[in-house]
Motif scaffolding. Structure first.
Motif, PDB file in Angstrom:
ATOM      1  N   GLU A  45       0.823  -1.208   0.000  1.00 50.43           N
ATOM      2  CA  GLU A  45       0.000   0.000   0.000  1.00 50.43           C
ATOM      3  C   GLU A  45       0.858   1.259   0.000  1.00 50.43           C
ATOM      4  OE1 GLU A  45      -1.790   3.395   1.878  1.00 50.43           O
ATOM      5  OE2 GLU A  45      -0.796   1.941   3.175  1.00 50.43           O
ATOM      6  N   ALA A  46       1.980   1.251   0.705  1.00 52.86           N
ATOM      7  CA  ALA A  46       2.846   2.434   0.761  1.00 52.86           C
ATOM      8  C   ALA A  46       3.429   2.749  -0.619  1.00 52.86           C
ATOM      9  CB  ALA A  46       3.960   2.227   1.779  1.00 52.86           C
ATOM     10  N   LEU A  47       3.851   1.733  -1.337  1.00 48.27           N
ATOM     11  CA  LEU A  47       4.398   1.960  -2.666  1.00 48.27           C
ATOM     12  C   LEU A  47       3.302   2.427  -3.617  1.00 48.27           C
ATOM     13  CD1 LEU A  47       6.699   1.955  -4.679  1.00 48.27           C
ATOM     14  CD2 LEU A  47       6.286  -0.488  -5.047  1.00 48.27           C
ATOM     15  N   ILE A  48       2.130   1.812  -3.541  1.00 51.36           N
ATOM     16  CA  ILE A  48       1.011   2.237  -4.383  1.00 51.36           C
ATOM     17  C   ILE A  48       0.695   3.710  -4.122  1.00 51.36           C
ATOM     18  CG2 ILE A  48      -1.480   1.958  -4.781  1.00 51.36           C
ATOM     19  CD1 ILE A  48       0.058  -0.260  -6.091  1.00 51.36           C
ATOM     20  N   ARG A  49       0.657   4.088  -2.852  1.00 52.09           N
ATOM     21  CA  ARG A  49       0.368   5.481  -2.481  1.00 52.09           C
ATOM     22  C   ARG A  49       1.436   6.420  -3.042  1.00 52.09           C
ATOM     23  NH1 ARG A  49      -0.177   4.773   2.762  1.00 52.09           N
ATOM     24  NH2 ARG A  49       1.924   5.423   3.243  1.00 52.09           N
ATOM     25  N   THR A  50       2.708   6.038  -2.930  1.00 49.04           N
ATOM     26  CA  THR A  50       3.803   6.870  -3.423  1.00 49.04           C
ATOM     27  C   THR A  50       3.749   7.013  -4.939  1.00 49.04           C
ATOM     28  OG1 THR A  50       5.185   6.194  -1.559  1.00 49.04           O
ATOM     29  CG2 THR A  50       6.320   7.106  -3.474  1.00 49.04           C
ATOM     30  N   HIS A  96      -8.031   1.145  -2.090  1.00 47.04           N
ATOM     31  CA  HIS A  96      -9.179   0.624  -2.836  1.00 47.04           C
ATOM     32  C   HIS A  96      -8.891   0.330  -4.307  1.00 47.04           C
ATOM     33  CE1 HIS A  96     -11.105   2.144   0.808  1.00 47.04           C
ATOM     34  NE2 HIS A  96     -12.015   1.218   0.562  1.00 47.04           N
ATOM     35  N   VAL A  97      -7.624   0.210  -4.663  1.00 41.75           N
ATOM     36  CA  VAL A  97      -7.274  -0.183  -6.033  1.00 41.75           C
ATOM     37  C   VAL A  97      -6.525  -1.509  -5.984  1.00 41.75           C
ATOM     38  CG1 VAL A  97      -7.162   2.182  -6.906  1.00 41.75           C
ATOM     39  CG2 VAL A  97      -5.095   1.098  -6.031  1.00 41.75           C
ATOM     40  N   ASP A  98      -6.492  -2.178  -7.114  1.00 38.75           N
ATOM     41  CA  ASP A  98      -5.731  -3.420  -7.212  1.00 38.75           C
ATOM     42  C   ASP A  98      -4.260  -3.144  -6.922  1.00 38.75           C
ATOM     43  OD1 ASP A  98      -7.961  -4.887  -7.881  1.00 38.75           O
ATOM     44  OD2 ASP A  98      -7.611  -4.732 -10.043  1.00 38.75           O
ATOM     45  N   ARG A  99      -3.577  -4.127  -6.397  1.00 39.45           N
ATOM     46  CA  ARG A  99      -2.169  -4.002  -6.038  1.00 39.45           C
ATOM     47  C   ARG A  99      -1.270  -4.160  -7.260  1.00 39.45           C
ATOM     48  NH1 ARG A  99      -3.175  -1.488  -2.501  1.00 39.45           N
ATOM     49  NH2 ARG A  99      -3.506  -2.015  -0.363  1.00 39.45           N
ATOM     50  N   SER A 100      -1.326  -3.195  -8.156  1.00 37.85           N
ATOM     51  CA  SER A 100      -0.413  -3.178  -9.294  1.00 37.85           C
ATOM     52  C   SER A 100      -0.118  -1.732  -9.653  1.00 37.85           C
ATOM     53  CB  SER A 100      -0.993  -3.916 -10.498  1.00 37.85           C
ATOM     54  OG  SER A 100      -1.979  -3.135 -11.138  1.00 37.85           O
ATOM     55  N   LEU A 101       1.050  -1.520 -10.234  1.00 36.92           N
ATOM     56  CA  LEU A 101       1.422  -0.172 -10.629  1.00 36.92           C
ATOM     57  C   LEU A 101       0.544   0.316 -11.777  1.00 36.92           C
ATOM     58  CD1 LEU A 101       5.309  -0.453 -10.328  1.00 36.92           C
ATOM     59  CD2 LEU A 101       3.650   0.318  -8.628  1.00 36.92           C
ATOM     60  N   ALA A 102       0.144  -0.592 -12.648  1.00 39.77           N
ATOM     61  CA  ALA A 102      -0.738  -0.225 -13.754  1.00 39.77           C
ATOM     62  C   ALA A 102      -2.101   0.222 -13.220  1.00 39.77           C
ATOM     63  CB  ALA A 102      -0.894  -1.399 -14.714  1.00 39.77           C
ATOM     64  N   ALA A 103      -2.623  -0.475 -12.216  1.00 41.03           N
ATOM     65  CA  ALA A 103      -3.912  -0.099 -11.628  1.00 41.03           C
ATOM     66  C   ALA A 103      -3.815   1.248 -10.929  1.00 41.03           C
ATOM     67  CB  ALA A 103      -4.380  -1.173 -10.650  1.00 41.03           C
ATOM     68  N   ALA A 104      -2.682   1.516 -10.288  1.00 42.82           N
ATOM     69  CA  ALA A 104      -2.482   2.806  -9.623  1.00 42.82           C
ATOM     70  C   ALA A 104      -2.488   3.945 -10.644  1.00 42.82           C
ATOM     71  CB  ALA A 104      -1.164   2.796  -8.846  1.00 42.82           C
ATOM     72  N   ALA A 144     -15.726   0.184 -11.601  1.00 45.99           N
ATOM     73  CA  ALA A 144     -15.805  -1.204 -11.099  1.00 45.99           C
ATOM     74  C   ALA A 144     -16.459  -2.090 -12.148  1.00 45.99           C
ATOM     75  CB  ALA A 144     -16.577  -1.250  -9.793  1.00 45.99           C
ATOM     76  N   PRO A 145     -15.924  -3.299 -12.303  1.00 49.28           N
ATOM     77  CA  PRO A 145     -16.553  -4.222 -13.271  1.00 49.28           C
ATOM     78  C   PRO A 145     -17.954  -4.615 -12.806  1.00 49.28           C
ATOM     79  CG  PRO A 145     -14.773  -5.320 -12.051  1.00 49.28           C
ATOM     80  CD  PRO A 145     -14.790  -3.876 -11.634  1.00 49.28           C
TER      81      PRO A 145
END
Length: 134
Positions: free
Chosen positions: A63-68, A92-100, A131-132
């Protein structure tokens, strides 16, 4: 060496590359989706070399990396976002850099389309809209 486990690399060439790097005290970075012991090579000396190298697994971003990453994408777009709203979005997003990246773009589009400031409510609406549906 990208995708060392999936692409058809010549085993002898890879073996000689590893030997040359060792002799010259250089480093070789190999990327793969699986550990070397599961690679489809048959040359025993190559397998021995590969099994001797350290392997590191890179897991999904936390989560910290996604936030950054999201903060950087917002800054790149010259957008300010309240830290609490950013934390909510990151959770609330998927754990991927693309999703971020996609989430930041969606929030930016929503703010521009509605003329609203980025807020928790706008983020909630954007996430619900993207959301799907089943």
């Amino acid at each position: 060496v990208e995708d060392a486990d999936r692409l058809a690399y010549d085993e002898k060439t890879l073996f000689h590359l590893l030997n040359l790097a060792r002799e010259k005290r250089l480093f070789v970075l190999l990327t793969a989706r699986t550990v070397p012991s599961r690679w489809p090579f048959s040359l025993p000396d190559l397998l021995s070399r590969l099994n001797a190298v350290p392997a590191v697994e890179i897991g999904p971003p936390d989560e910290a990396l996604i936030r950054t990453v999201m903060l950087k994408h917002f800054a790149d777009r010259q957008l300010d976002i309240d830290p609490k709203v950013l934390t909510y979005l990151a959770l609330h997003v998927d754990r991927s850099l693309a999703a971020a990246e996609a989430a930041v773009a969606a929030v930016d589009r929503a703010a521009l389309a509605t003329g609203r400031k980025i807020s928790r409510q706008l983020v909630i609406e954007t996430l619900q809209a993207s959301a799907p549906t089943d």
